[in-house]
Design an enzyme around this catalytic site. Sequence first.
Site, short mmCIF file in Angstrom:
data_model
loop_
_atom_site.label_atom_id
_atom_site.label_comp_id
_atom_site.label_asym_id
_atom_site.label_seq_id
_atom_site.Cartn_x
_atom_site.Cartn_y
_atom_site.Cartn_z
N SER A 124 19.66 -1.42 9.80
CA SER A 124 20.01 0.00 9.82
C SER A 124 20.47 0.42 11.21
O SER A 124 19.98 -0.11 12.22
CB SER A 124 18.77 0.80 9.43
OG SER A 124 18.96 2.15 9.73
N TYR A 149 9.29 2.73 10.29
CA TYR A 149 10.35 2.15 9.46
C TYR A 149 11.39 1.47 10.34
O TYR A 149 11.77 0.31 10.12
CB TYR A 149 11.01 3.25 8.61
CG TYR A 149 12.33 2.82 8.01
CD1 TYR A 149 12.37 1.88 6.98
CD2 TYR A 149 13.55 3.31 8.50
CE1 TYR A 149 13.58 1.46 6.45
CE2 TYR A 149 14.76 2.89 7.98
CZ TYR A 149 14.77 1.97 6.95
OH TYR A 149 15.97 1.54 6.44
N LYS A 153 12.68 -2.73 10.84
CA LYS A 153 14.05 -3.28 10.83
C LYS A 153 14.31 -4.05 12.12
O LYS A 153 14.88 -5.15 12.12
CB LYS A 153 15.08 -2.15 10.67
CG LYS A 153 15.02 -1.45 9.33
CD LYS A 153 15.43 -2.38 8.20
CE LYS A 153 15.21 -1.79 6.84
NZ LYS A 153 15.29 -2.75 5.75
#
Length: 338
Positions: A124, A149, A153
């Site tokens: 992302s 989050y 990643k």
Amino acid sequence: MKILTTGGAGFIGSHTCVELLNAGHEVVVVDNFVNSQKEAVHRVEELTGKTVQLYEADVCDPDAMEQIFSEHTFDAVIHFAGLKAVGESVAQPMRYYRNNLDSALTLCETMARHGCKRIVFSSSATVYGVPDEVPLREDMFCKGCTNPYGWTKYMIEKILMGICDADPEWSVVLLRYFNPIGAHESGRIGENPNGIPNNLMPFITKVAAGQLDHLNIFGNDYNTPDGTGVRDYIHVVDLARGHVNACEYAQQHSGCEIINLGTGVGYSVLDIVHAFEKVNGIKVPYVIAPRRPGDIAECYSDPRKAEQLLGWKAEKNLDDMCRDSWRWQKNNPNGYQA
Ligand code: NAD
Ligand code: UDP
């Protein structure tokens, strides 16, 4: 190629399955349906006229993954499976680190045991953190993420880079997505968030449908042309096509590549609202609300590396994104639930 998609029943995974099947690849899906429905996979089959073998399993479960890999020989894996809600990750960090890191490690260990060494990973733009400048290039230093989050990643990218360094036979493509919106133009598959959406486009479509009263625009005092936040929105079907190219690239190259998937164009929140209203002929009532904590003013990609390496670039425009998002919402007011 025969390709395993983890999380293939989700928003981006289901659209990618359609593009893979239409390009002549064979697709197997593993999903535990923590954030999706089986119906999405049935609709992928309906849209393509092809069958998809579906396993209901947790990618963190080594026995289940061993079973799947013992029944198939995969040419590549696309790893979509993961939890993705930023706010939820702040409230439930352990759940996010456990699910996202454990699934990536269990998957890679199983792949290594079976000699499958090609993986495309859903990363992302969030890994860039708060950017010093835009557009964002893959070689820019990532200064750190603002939530668990994002850190998952970032960490999975590092894990996959380390795997490649240790074994040059691996081929890893880290795809950094910008803001995927839109839906398949059939209106049969699309984004299906649980509860009140966090992201802009699903919120707008629910307001347009009358399921929510109005949109809150989070801040109009950013240093942007109209004061609202600017992002690089990309049609999910363009994004899905990028995965087909990434798998084919991984088949021909080894090593690790980081690749942005974006359009390179930034639109503001008001641009999106106005385009949606114009294309669909529906009003989207909004109010200006305070800034959302953690948001940045501007984020958009330099998409040239994807074109150079993958021969891919986004083809659909903002009107397509707004039209297709609305068609999905209108035709499926309750998502995949009847
Ligand atoms: P999604 O929630 O629709 O799809 C993820 C899928 O993974 C779901 O079907 C879910 O049930 C499944 N899943 C989660 N944990 C699992 C596990 N342990 N075992 C098996 N299945 C599991 O999300 P999406 O929007 O399609 O995103 C796909 C990937 O792309 C995610 O990794 C997400 O973090 C990443 N990503 C998404 C965006 C975005 O804006 N949608 C942006 C950047 C990156
Ligand atoms: N946004 C907004 N209202 C909403 C949701 C989002 O104004 O209800 C804005 C948000 O501040 C950002 C942009 O829309 O500028 C995109 O937000 P989204 O959550 O979709 O994606 P992000 O870029 O944060 O991952």
